[in-house]
Write a protein that holds these residues in place. Sequence first.
Motif, PDB file in Angstrom:
ATOM      1  N   SER A   1       0.814  -1.227   0.000  1.00  0.00           N
ATOM      2  CA  SER A   1       0.000   0.000   0.000  1.00  0.00           C
ATOM      3  C   SER A   1       0.838   1.264   0.000  1.00  0.00           C
ATOM      4  CB  SER A   1      -0.943  -0.011   1.206  1.00  0.00           C
ATOM      5  OG  SER A   1      -0.194   0.008   2.406  1.00  0.00           O
ATOM      6  N   GLY A   2       2.165   1.140  -0.081  1.00  0.00           N
ATOM      7  CA  GLY A   2       3.021   2.295  -0.267  1.00  0.00           C
ATOM      8  C   GLY A   2       3.542   2.973   0.987  1.00  0.00           C
ATOM      9  N   THR A   3       3.534   2.269   2.109  1.00  0.00           N
ATOM     10  CA  THR A   3       4.004   2.886   3.345  1.00  0.00           C
ATOM     11  C   THR A   3       5.437   3.390   3.223  1.00  0.00           C
ATOM     12  OG1 THR A   3       2.521   1.514   4.660  1.00  0.00           O
ATOM     13  CG2 THR A   3       4.393   2.504   5.815  1.00  0.00           C
ATOM     14  N   SER A   4       6.324   2.564   2.705  1.00  0.00           N
ATOM     15  CA  SER A   4       7.729   2.988   2.598  1.00  0.00           C
ATOM     16  C   SER A   4       7.871   4.159   1.629  1.00  0.00           C
ATOM     17  CB  SER A   4       8.627   1.824   2.177  1.00  0.00           C
ATOM     18  OG  SER A   4       8.246   1.343   0.913  1.00  0.00           O
ATOM     19  N   LEU A   5       7.090   4.167   0.565  1.00  0.00           N
ATOM     20  CA  LEU A   5       7.161   5.276  -0.382  1.00  0.00           C
ATOM     21  C   LEU A   5       6.629   6.566   0.232  1.00  0.00           C
ATOM     22  CD1 LEU A   5       6.071   3.514  -3.701  1.00  0.00           C
ATOM     23  CD2 LEU A   5       8.380   3.908  -2.809  1.00  0.00           C
ATOM     24  N   ARG A   6       5.625   6.452   1.095  1.00  0.00           N
ATOM     25  CA  ARG A   6       5.086   7.624   1.797  1.00  0.00           C
ATOM     26  C   ARG A   6       6.147   8.201   2.735  1.00  0.00           C
ATOM     27  NH1 ARG A   6       1.312  11.528   1.049  1.00  0.00           N
ATOM     28  NH2 ARG A   6      -0.013  11.791   2.846  1.00  0.00           N
ATOM     29  N   VAL A   7       6.863   7.326   3.421  1.00  0.00           N
ATOM     30  CA  VAL A   7       7.936   7.789   4.305  1.00  0.00           C
ATOM     31  C   VAL A   7       9.024   8.474   3.481  1.00  0.00           C
ATOM     32  CG1 VAL A   7       9.749   7.062   5.908  1.00  0.00           C
ATOM     33  CG2 VAL A   7       7.452   6.097   6.108  1.00  0.00           C
TER      34      VAL A   7
ATOM     35  N   ASN B   1       0.410  -6.376  -7.868  1.00  0.00           N
ATOM     36  CA  ASN B   1      -1.040  -6.335  -7.704  1.00  0.00           C
ATOM     37  C   ASN B   1      -1.553  -4.933  -8.058  1.00  0.00           C
ATOM     38  OD1 ASN B   1      -3.605  -5.828  -6.365  1.00  0.00           O
ATOM     39  ND2 ASN B   1      -3.316  -7.817  -5.366  1.00  0.00           N
ATOM     40  N   ASN B   2      -2.388  -4.861  -9.101  1.00  0.00           N
ATOM     41  CA  ASN B   2      -2.898  -3.566  -9.574  1.00  0.00           C
ATOM     42  C   ASN B   2      -3.696  -2.821  -8.513  1.00  0.00           C
ATOM     43  OD1 ASN B   2      -1.731  -3.620 -12.105  1.00  0.00           O
ATOM     44  ND2 ASN B   2      -3.431  -4.766 -13.002  1.00  0.00           N
ATOM     45  N   ASP B   3      -4.435  -3.550  -7.669  1.00  0.00           N
ATOM     46  CA  ASP B   3      -5.215  -2.885  -6.615  1.00  0.00           C
ATOM     47  C   ASP B   3      -4.287  -2.148  -5.648  1.00  0.00           C
ATOM     48  OD1 ASP B   3      -7.605  -3.802  -7.678  1.00  0.00           O
ATOM     49  OD2 ASP B   3      -7.652  -5.589  -6.389  1.00  0.00           O
ATOM     50  N   TYR B   4      -3.201  -2.808  -5.248  1.00  0.00           N
ATOM     51  CA  TYR B   4      -2.246  -2.165  -4.347  1.00  0.00           C
ATOM     52  C   TYR B   4      -1.516  -1.017  -5.034  1.00  0.00           C
ATOM     53  CZ  TYR B   4      -2.779  -5.442  -0.506  1.00  0.00           C
ATOM     54  OH  TYR B   4      -3.275  -6.170   0.541  1.00  0.00           O
ATOM     55  N   ALA B   5      -1.189  -1.184  -6.299  1.00  0.00           N
ATOM     56  CA  ALA B   5      -0.518  -0.111  -7.042  1.00  0.00           C
ATOM     57  C   ALA B   5      -1.423   1.124  -7.109  1.00  0.00           C
ATOM     58  CB  ALA B   5      -0.144  -0.588  -8.443  1.00  0.00           C
ATOM     59  N   SER B   6      -2.710   0.912  -7.340  1.00  0.00           N
ATOM     60  CA  SER B   6      -3.666   2.035  -7.357  1.00  0.00           C
ATOM     61  C   SER B   6      -3.776   2.677  -5.977  1.00  0.00           C
ATOM     62  CB  SER B   6      -5.047   1.551  -7.802  1.00  0.00           C
ATOM     63  OG  SER B   6      -4.997   1.106  -9.132  1.00  0.00           O
ATOM     64  N   MET B   7      -3.805   1.832  -4.947  1.00  0.00           N
ATOM     65  CA  MET B   7      -3.882   2.330  -3.577  1.00  0.00           C
ATOM     66  C   MET B   7      -2.655   3.203  -3.254  1.00  0.00           C
ATOM     67  SD  MET B   7      -4.187   0.097  -0.040  1.00  0.00           S
ATOM     68  CE  MET B   7      -5.172  -1.117  -0.875  1.00  0.00           C
ATOM     69  N   THR B   8      -1.501   2.744  -3.691  1.00  0.00           N
ATOM     70  CA  THR B   8      -0.264   3.494  -3.448  1.00  0.00           C
ATOM     71  C   THR B   8      -0.295   4.843  -4.157  1.00  0.00           C
ATOM     72  OG1 THR B   8       1.042   1.498  -3.134  1.00  0.00           O
ATOM     73  CG2 THR B   8       2.241   3.482  -3.772  1.00  0.00           C
ATOM     74  N   ARG B   9      -0.697   4.849  -5.415  1.00  0.00           N
ATOM     75  CA  ARG B   9      -0.775   6.115  -6.154  1.00  0.00           C
ATOM     76  C   ARG B   9      -1.719   7.098  -5.455  1.00  0.00           C
ATOM     77  NH1 ARG B   9      -0.076   2.700 -10.492  1.00  0.00           N
ATOM     78  NH2 ARG B   9      -2.286   2.348 -10.842  1.00  0.00           N
ATOM     79  N   ALA B  10      -2.872   6.607  -5.017  1.00  0.00           N
ATOM     80  CA  ALA B  10      -3.840   7.471  -4.334  1.00  0.00           C
ATOM     81  C   ALA B  10      -3.269   7.982  -3.007  1.00  0.00           C
ATOM     82  CB  ALA B  10      -5.139   6.709  -4.090  1.00  0.00           C
ATOM     83  N   ARG B  11      -2.602   7.121  -2.287  1.00  0.00           N
ATOM     84  CA  ARG B  11      -2.020   7.503  -0.999  1.00  0.00           C
ATOM     85  C   ARG B  11      -0.961   8.593  -1.176  1.00  0.00           C
ATOM     86  NH1 ARG B  11       0.686   3.208   3.207  1.00  0.00           N
ATOM     87  NH2 ARG B  11       0.546   4.525   5.046  1.00  0.00           N
ATOM     88  N   LEU B  12      -0.110   8.430  -2.177  1.00  0.00           N
ATOM     89  CA  LEU B  12       0.957   9.396  -2.406  1.00  0.00           C
ATOM     90  C   LEU B  12       0.438  10.736  -2.920  1.00  0.00           C
ATOM     91  CD1 LEU B  12       3.684   7.052  -3.933  1.00  0.00           C
ATOM     92  CD2 LEU B  12       3.537   7.921  -1.584  1.00  0.00           C
ATOM     93  N   ALA B  13      -0.746  10.730  -3.511  1.00  0.00           N
ATOM     94  CA  ALA B  13      -1.334  11.964  -4.032  1.00  0.00           C
ATOM     95  C   ALA B  13      -2.027  12.784  -2.943  1.00  0.00           C
ATOM     96  CB  ALA B  13      -2.330  11.638  -5.138  1.00  0.00           C
ATOM     97  N   GLN B  14      -2.320  12.165  -1.801  1.00  0.00           N
ATOM     98  CA  GLN B  14      -3.014  12.847  -0.704  1.00  0.00           C
ATOM     99  C   GLN B  14      -2.080  13.854  -0.019  1.00  0.00           C
ATOM    100  OE1 GLN B  14      -6.297  12.474   0.276  1.00  0.00           O
ATOM    101  NE2 GLN B  14      -6.385  11.324  -1.635  1.00  0.00           N
ATOM    102  N   PRO B  15      -2.634  14.966   0.471  1.00  0.00           N
ATOM    103  CA  PRO B  15      -1.801  15.898   1.236  1.00  0.00           C
ATOM    104  C   PRO B  15      -1.314  15.222   2.515  1.00  0.00           C
ATOM    105  CG  PRO B  15      -4.066  16.734   1.005  1.00  0.00           C
ATOM    106  CD  PRO B  15      -3.997  15.396   0.335  1.00  0.00           C
TER     107      PRO B  15
END
Length: 125
Positions: free
Chosen positions: A19-25, A39-53
Amino acid sequence: MILASSDENDTILDPFCGSGTSLRVCQQTNRYGIGIEINNDYASMTRARLAQPFTGFDSIDVRMERVPNDLNDEAYRREYIENHIEWFLKNHPDRVEKFLDTVNNIYSRKMIQIELADLLDELAR
């Protein structure tokens, strides 16, 4: 892990980024993150997470506020406290006071008030 094993502007590879925790850090600590996720679902989740303020890290590990019971030597205790704040609480400034309160509760008999005041002074700079 990222803060302890890398420096600002380093590149971090997470081959199973979920879900992109390390990328968020990485995003919030001035590191370049490369994430791989099949997994495309997780990749989408990561993109959305990184786009959030960013409004703060989403979780606090209670171990970040723990204080060892064997810091009897004043110089070692001071070094430990400074390093703990720099490494573990740097991105959680709202937790520093609670950590120092815990230190004071455990070591108040051993710590002179001047030692605590000096430490708080240094951290404020």
